[in-house]
Motif scaffolding. Structure first.
Motif, PDB file in Angstrom:
ATOM      1  N   THR B 549      69.002  45.544 -17.537  1.00 17.65           N
ATOM      2  CA  THR B 549      68.493  44.953 -18.897  1.00 17.65           C
ATOM      3  C   THR B 549      67.248  45.976 -19.338  1.00 17.65           C
ATOM      4  O   THR B 549      67.136  46.805 -18.444  1.00 17.65           O
ATOM      5  CB  THR B 549      67.459  43.562 -18.951  1.00 17.65           C
ATOM      6  OG1 THR B 549      66.590  43.867 -17.904  1.00 17.65           O
ATOM      7  CG2 THR B 549      68.577  42.621 -18.173  1.00 17.65           C
ATOM      8  N   TRP B 590      69.872  47.508 -27.617  1.00 14.91           N
ATOM      9  CA  TRP B 590      69.583  46.035 -26.863  1.00 14.91           C
ATOM     10  C   TRP B 590      69.755  44.998 -27.927  1.00 14.91           C
ATOM     11  O   TRP B 590      70.590  43.856 -27.607  1.00 14.91           O
ATOM     12  CB  TRP B 590      68.373  45.885 -26.108  1.00 14.91           C
ATOM     13  CG  TRP B 590      68.332  44.970 -25.114  1.00 14.91           C
ATOM     14  CD1 TRP B 590      67.458  43.730 -25.600  1.00 14.91           C
ATOM     15  CD2 TRP B 590      69.148  44.322 -24.161  1.00 14.91           C
ATOM     16  NE1 TRP B 590      67.676  42.743 -24.559  1.00 14.91           N
ATOM     17  CE2 TRP B 590      68.654  43.189 -23.739  1.00 14.91           C
ATOM     18  CE3 TRP B 590      70.068  44.989 -23.357  1.00 14.91           C
ATOM     19  CZ2 TRP B 590      69.044  42.410 -22.665  1.00 14.91           C
ATOM     20  CZ3 TRP B 590      70.393  44.167 -22.235  1.00 14.91           C
ATOM     21  CH2 TRP B 590      70.075  42.953 -21.942  1.00 14.91           C
ATOM     22  N   TYR B 593      73.406  44.764 -29.108  1.00 15.57           N
ATOM     23  CA  TYR B 593      74.183  44.228 -28.233  1.00 15.57           C
ATOM     24  C   TYR B 593      74.256  42.746 -27.935  1.00 15.57           C
ATOM     25  O   TYR B 593      75.286  42.036 -28.086  1.00 15.57           O
ATOM     26  CB  TYR B 593      73.996  44.880 -26.849  1.00 15.57           C
ATOM     27  CG  TYR B 593      74.773  44.366 -25.432  1.00 15.57           C
ATOM     28  CD1 TYR B 593      75.868  44.011 -25.420  1.00 15.57           C
ATOM     29  CD2 TYR B 593      73.799  44.303 -24.361  1.00 15.57           C
ATOM     30  CE1 TYR B 593      76.586  43.342 -24.278  1.00 15.57           C
ATOM     31  CE2 TYR B 593      74.430  43.643 -23.384  1.00 15.57           C
ATOM     32  CZ  TYR B 593      75.757  43.233 -23.179  1.00 15.57           C
ATOM     33  OH  TYR B 593      76.245  42.627 -22.175  1.00 15.57           O
ATOM     34  N   ASN B 594      73.101  42.303 -28.029  1.00 12.99           N
ATOM     35  CA  ASN B 594      72.879  40.673 -27.684  1.00 12.99           C
ATOM     36  C   ASN B 594      72.899  39.940 -29.156  1.00 12.99           C
ATOM     37  O   ASN B 594      72.982  38.589 -29.085  1.00 12.99           O
ATOM     38  CB  ASN B 594      71.623  40.563 -27.257  1.00 12.99           C
ATOM     39  CG  ASN B 594      71.656  40.892 -25.723  1.00 12.99           C
ATOM     40  OD1 ASN B 594      72.097  40.419 -24.736  1.00 12.99           O
ATOM     41  ND2 ASN B 594      71.011  42.097 -25.367  1.00 12.99           N
ATOM     42  N   GLU B 621      79.883  35.476 -23.175  1.00  7.96           N
ATOM     43  CA  GLU B 621      78.508  35.397 -23.626  1.00  7.96           C
ATOM     44  C   GLU B 621      78.074  34.053 -24.648  1.00  7.96           C
ATOM     45  O   GLU B 621      79.543  33.669 -25.139  1.00  7.96           O
ATOM     46  CB  GLU B 621      78.127  36.712 -24.344  1.00  7.96           C
ATOM     47  CG  GLU B 621      79.618  37.335 -24.902  1.00  7.96           C
ATOM     48  CD  GLU B 621      79.344  38.690 -25.169  1.00  7.96           C
ATOM     49  OE1 GLU B 621      78.273  39.529 -25.064  1.00  7.96           O
ATOM     50  OE2 GLU B 621      80.415  39.605 -25.873  1.00  7.96           O
ATOM     51  N   ALA B 622      76.905  34.117 -24.877  1.00  9.09           N
ATOM     52  CA  ALA B 622      76.588  32.969 -25.960  1.00  9.09           C
ATOM     53  C   ALA B 622      75.576  33.878 -27.063  1.00  9.09           C
ATOM     54  O   ALA B 622      75.011  34.903 -26.804  1.00  9.09           O
ATOM     55  CB  ALA B 622      75.958  32.091 -25.342  1.00  9.09           C
ATOM     56  N   GLN B 623      75.974  33.298 -28.212  1.00  8.29           N
ATOM     57  CA  GLN B 623      74.760  33.703 -29.078  1.00  8.29           C
ATOM     58  C   GLN B 623      73.481  33.034 -29.050  1.00  8.29           C
ATOM     59  O   GLN B 623      73.452  31.987 -29.141  1.00  8.29           O
ATOM     60  CB  GLN B 623      75.359  33.438 -30.544  1.00  8.29           C
ATOM     61  CG  GLN B 623      76.520  34.126 -30.879  1.00  8.29           C
ATOM     62  CD  GLN B 623      76.775  34.046 -32.623  1.00  8.29           C
ATOM     63  OE1 GLN B 623      76.069  34.778 -33.440  1.00  8.29           O
ATOM     64  NE2 GLN B 623      77.814  33.442 -33.035  1.00  8.29           N
ATOM     65  N   GLY B 625      70.350  34.942 -29.412  1.00  5.10           N
ATOM     66  CA  GLY B 625      69.180  35.998 -29.700  1.00  5.10           C
ATOM     67  C   GLY B 625      68.966  36.683 -28.777  1.00  5.10           C
ATOM     68  O   GLY B 625      69.540  36.905 -27.828  1.00  5.10           O
ATOM     69  N   VAL B 626      67.935  37.399 -28.750  1.00  8.52           N
ATOM     70  CA  VAL B 626      67.561  38.783 -27.901  1.00  8.52           C
ATOM     71  C   VAL B 626      66.364  38.369 -27.141  1.00  8.52           C
ATOM     72  O   VAL B 626      65.630  37.588 -27.329  1.00  8.52           O
ATOM     73  CB  VAL B 626      67.241  40.047 -28.921  1.00  8.52           C
ATOM     74  CG1 VAL B 626      67.176  41.255 -28.037  1.00  8.52           C
ATOM     75  CG2 VAL B 626      68.431  40.335 -29.885  1.00  8.52           C
ATOM     76  N   TRP B 627      66.733  38.713 -25.764  1.00 12.95           N
ATOM     77  CA  TRP B 627      65.556  38.754 -24.880  1.00 12.95           C
ATOM     78  C   TRP B 627      64.947  39.640 -24.358  1.00 12.95           C
ATOM     79  O   TRP B 627      65.889  40.722 -23.738  1.00 12.95           O
ATOM     80  CB  TRP B 627      66.089  37.651 -23.766  1.00 12.95           C
ATOM     81  CG  TRP B 627      65.281  37.421 -22.486  1.00 12.95           C
ATOM     82  CD1 TRP B 627      64.190  36.484 -22.360  1.00 12.95           C
ATOM     83  CD2 TRP B 627      65.264  38.028 -21.329  1.00 12.95           C
ATOM     84  NE1 TRP B 627      63.675  36.657 -21.217  1.00 12.95           N
ATOM     85  CE2 TRP B 627      64.427  37.353 -20.602  1.00 12.95           C
ATOM     86  CE3 TRP B 627      66.300  39.046 -20.732  1.00 12.95           C
ATOM     87  CZ2 TRP B 627      64.167  37.732 -19.248  1.00 12.95           C
ATOM     88  CZ3 TRP B 627      65.902  39.424 -19.453  1.00 12.95           C
ATOM     89  CH2 TRP B 627      65.088  38.978 -18.724  1.00 12.95           C
TER      90      TRP B 627
END
Lengths: 644, 644
Positions: B549, B590, B593-594, B621-623, B625-627
């Protein structure tokens, strides 16, 4: 420590707070902040026990984000923040638990779907157990669930530790209480051959707690109330059920979480929060010995009102996750787009909603007028943008196009031919022109997204055009059969708007794609689907517990029991004059369902799940061509021979 | 019964036939016919043991088709046909095994991933076991595998039966042999804490058989050879590995099966079929005591030749499953579409392949000429179809469009505004115009499908347009980084065609979408991706065993070790003058990508899997948002503060 009135043993009580929080999947720090606030509120209300849902910190449906160690470390750190906030009360919460010295069977770090119990700043594990947390025993691995992909279960752990499962399933002993803690599926034990709750009971338990992250599914609460109330009655103890609120998805399928947290007493009664899909704290002063609320069990079956509520909630939350605030709906005058538009008008203010009608020469003034009327009723933005010129241009560019080989002519000569675009192909050109050329550009210019209005019958057999009417950011109605869409439309007019927002014409119109002269609504022409029958047929392929294939369908047809088996209220003889027509129809749609239907669903938008077996992760499928069983082929031969 | 020369105990031999058949997923009757033919051939060759792959009858990746009882009944019936064909020899084959009186933990009928051993018309189960078949012990539940969704494993069965796993893992005793039968994952036991093979060995085994249905993955054979040869050496017995050939998919991800069946001896040698991806019978007269082939173990690492072979095989088979025989490739002059076109030209005769260049005013004559040259080199059909007029039409229809509310003006007045289509939006209009308007219509008129040419770098960060260049029936290159696409292009020219079929210009060109003046290839302008670096960065997010990450990436950057950690051969300082630019780039991609990357992949075409972690079922993968982790945010603050 704040302790409430507890006198004699029979009079022991616990002041509990069920914290039905809104969980954001993949956002541990944000969820932890929410939890800390809930703990502060509970403390202010002198609660001594605060209970949070399963996976309250990380969220639950995260895809393979469980493989990111940085994410796991942060979840662990967040858990410690909750632990530190447990001074003077008991906090129960779900989180991923890590054992960095062991590994899962995929070789990655050992992960448990776990419940943590914190009291006065320390974690308390089950009595005599390996860890200072409770490990989920039963990992669901069906429908949308992938639990054993990520988590190690208690059965395997007990075997590894040389413990019996009964030993491993011990209560958590706090200063005042013996808590029987389980996670979601642990209480849905019918098919597992073991009951974690009954094993726990043998150790002596004051109070059972089930922390869940359980997606809303039509009628699941009714079933849960029946099952969990039976647990409470059998166990003779209060039974706390706590579930989260929000939405989570696994890409293709979007799930709403309705909360519906409640306390069951030993007399099959329950105490619930007043509304579903709302975050909230349920406070209760629970007598441990003979709990009785007097509120009868909620045994109501879900209906169209619940579908409406789940849809509005799900759409709103999904838009929030994507950061979307403006929406374009292509409205054809038909019922699917009208219901979609009416739903969005309950979510968006009128300046954030744009309805667009995209007529070609095949669109009747009837449907254009219905679209206009709908927009007028909703009071939102509206435009009409014709596709005629572009379709003509595409036809001109493609039909008759000379394609050649630019290779230096060899002994085999060079290639030359002309392409032909036939009527069927031009139907699809129109559908793609509407969505990929216009709606996509209009949505961008409007600063938003556009919707996919497909229903589940169309999605099942791929009676949609890829990059055409199957395109969009979300397919909100794609888990509803056509009949359910009509019912939702009526509910919107009658109960939600209490006026005829969706024009009567949308209900009375023959469903039609209006892509050619054979689909003229004014002549009563339209889709090849006979929805009242095909809804039932497709449901038996997709949603029935015993999923049917043409073999069962033809068997029932020949036995004269198909109407009853499918709950079809009409008469098959009115649709199909003979077995020949029946079989042709059956094979046509079965081929579509298993062929182009799959191909299109792979590229379809996310589906908002309402019922069992929404397309996507709850109905996994492969492209592998069409299969008819040998028994079916035999039955078919007999049926056709008999007919002569 | 045909028995070959076996004199003294030390001289015992078995004449075995490894039937590496082509399995069609979901077509039990067709597979059974294939198997019956193979049995007849083996019998003609006087074999006494014929071994088929795992799930040879039903196929393996079937989605939820396992829930159709009619399908299960047919698989069972097919198994009995094989049993009946076992007169005079031993037949080992994989099939689903049913216990109609028990249920799985999802409540459905009990299903096992099983191996059947038939001899002289009857099934023989493990000595002392419950069933007349062998049950798979280790069910993989990672990457593309969903085994425990459908099947009950031997560990759980043994517990249910009150047996130890060692008891349950007994050999199958035929008239002449004690067979140690396992299924695929049972021999990949490193992370499970138990070894089915070693447990079997304790009972005394003459010969080990591993029946697999194991998808091709780059370098998996190298690893398998190392592991399985070590098994044979440790067990001191011949070890037969049999795998199927074909393709199977789980919707979004398409897997090739390369066979690669072989026999390992106790000296780390092996005997294999000459080529991968080919059905065939491997006949061998195997001495049971001291087996030695003399052929050294194949320890070769896979390379671009293997990628090429898997792609050509996978594309050809996928087209067959879909019934597709003609293909349109949109060729831009860039490397991705050139490689795609060159690959298809190896699969299709030239009259079934159409290359189309779709220029706008932003397309340089350079790239149009490259497209034309490519088509000339391949000798297939070619056409140029401009999009300029349509893009102008769309812009005219959308830009400046007045949208109004047709509502009767109330006290709040009525709505009115104009839409604005900016340059970025027009870029996407162009991409969608090419694919959804033209390529889709051209493919229909050509009687075929069109391809998606996206590579894995674009797919990772969604540097593609939905319904635009991300559209197509199959994304054959979407598991290859940009650098791997270039390498494949060079391999095609040098090794496959042995002439410059892909023009040198395609390799030298700046990669560019050519959708606007800022992407002018003739000025060296193009994509915002710096592929040599971003390929490496994205691989660490997607493919690395320890998926990174931004936290790890920034940590390594600050420590000066990032180049080494990512195997990036350039220097970061040449790309990013300072931490500020490095961080901005990292966060940009990033987020992509997410964020949009996930949304686009949900609607992307199926991906042909080549390596570990192809998008789709191997990278769920799931939608959400970005972490960014708290630790990352801390590091970033420090880095930017240090820079001032």
């Amino acid at each position: 420590m704040k302790i409430l009135s507890h006198n004699a043993k029979s009079g022991r009580r616990v002041k509990a707070c069920l914290a039905q929080i809104h969980v954001l999947p993949g956002q541990p720090t944000a969820n932890t902040e929410t939890m800390l606030k809930a703990i502060a509120s509970a403390r202010a209300q002198t609660a001594e026990l605060v209970v949070f849902p399963e996976m309250a910190i990380p969220g639950y449906l995260l895809g393979d984000a469980w493989e990111r160690d940085a994410f796991l470390r942060e979840c662990e750190a967040c858990g410690h923040r909750i632990r530190e906030a447990s001074k003077g009360l008991v906090v129960v919460f779900g989180n991923v638990a890590l054992d960095w010295r062991r590994h899962n069977e995929d070789g990655r770090v050992r992960k448990y779907n776990a419940l943590f119990v914190a009291e006065n700043g320390r974690f308390i594990g089950p009595r005599g157990g390996t860890y200072d947390f409770v490990v989920k025993t039963l990992l669901p691995n069906y429908r949308e669930f992938d639990d054993s992909r990520y988590f190690y279960d208690l059965r395997r752990l007990a075997a590894e530790e040389g413990m019996s499962l009964e030993q491993a399933l011990a209560p958590v002993i706090t200063e005042r209480l013996a808590l029987g803690c389980v996670l979601c599926e642990d209480a849905w034990d019918t098919d597992y051959g073991i009951s974690p709750l009954d094993l726990l009971k043998r150790h002596g338990v004051d109070l059972f707690i089930n922390c869940s992250c359980s997606p809303f599914t039509l009628n699941k609460n009714t079933k849960r109330n029946r099952m969990f109330a039976a647990h409470a009655k059998r166990l003779k103890k209060p039974f706390l059920y706590i579930n989260s609120v929000g939405i989570q998805n696994n890409g293709k399928t979007v799930y709403t979480f309705d909360g519906a947290s409640c306390i069951y007493d030993a007399h099959a009664h329950q105490l619930s929060l007043p509304s579903r899909f709302d975050a909230g704290l349920l406070q209760a002063d629970i007598p441990l010995a003979s709990l009785e609320f007097g509120t009868p069990l909620d045994a109501r079956e879900d209906g169209v009102a619940d579908i409406y509520q789940a849809l509005v909630f799900g759409i709103r939350e999904f838009m929030q996750i994507l950061g979307v605030s403006r929406v374009v709906v292509g409205v054809s005058g038909g019922i699917d787009s009208a219901v979609t538009a009416a739903l969005y008008s309950r979510i968006l203010s009128r300046e954030n909603l744009l309805l667009v009608n995209l007529p070609s020469r095949f669109n009747s003034p009837t449907t254009v007028n219905l679209a206009r009327e709908l927009a007028a009723n909703l009071g939102c933005y509206y435009a009409e943008v014709p596709i005629e010129e572009s379709v003509r241009l595409t036809t001109a560019q493609v039909n008759g196009l000379a394609i050649t080989s630019p290779a230096i002519a060899g002994p085999d000569g060079s290639l030359r031919t002309r392409l032909v675009l036939n009527d069927f192909m031009i139907e699809n050109v129109q559908a793609r022109d509407r969505s990929s050329r216009l709606l996509a550009a209009l949505a961008a210019a409007f600063g938003g997204v556009f919707t996919c209005n497909a229903n589940k019958a169309e999605a099942t057999v791929g009676y949609t055009t890829l990059y055409g009417d199957l395109a969009g950011y979300l397919a909100a109605l794609a888990d509803l059969w056509k009949g359910e869409v009509y019912a939702l439309g009526r509910y919107l007019n009658e109960a939600v708007f209490q006026r005829e927002v969706i024009p009567a014409g949308c209900f009375n119109l023959t469903p039609s794609a209006e892509l050619g002269p054979t689909q003229d609504v004014d002549k009563g022409l339209g889709d090849p689907l006979i929805y009242p029958y095909h809804d039932c047929l497709f449901a038996s392929w997709v949603e029935a517990w015993q999923r049917t294939t043409p073999e069962e369908i033809l068997e029932w047809y020949l036995a004269g029991t198909l109407e009853r088996q499918l709950n079809y209220e009409g008469k098959l003889a009115d649709i199909f004059p003979s077995a020949r027509e029946f079989i042709a129809d059956l094979e046509r749609w079965w081929r579509q369902y298993n062929g182009m239907g799959v191909a299109k669903r792979i590229q379809s938008p996310p589906v908002l799940a309402i019922k069992r077996r929404a397309f996507g992760f709850d109905h996994r499928e492969a492209q592998m061509g069409v299969w008819f069983s040998n028994r079916y082929l035999e039955l078919k031969k007999q049926a056709l021979a008999r007919q002569g």
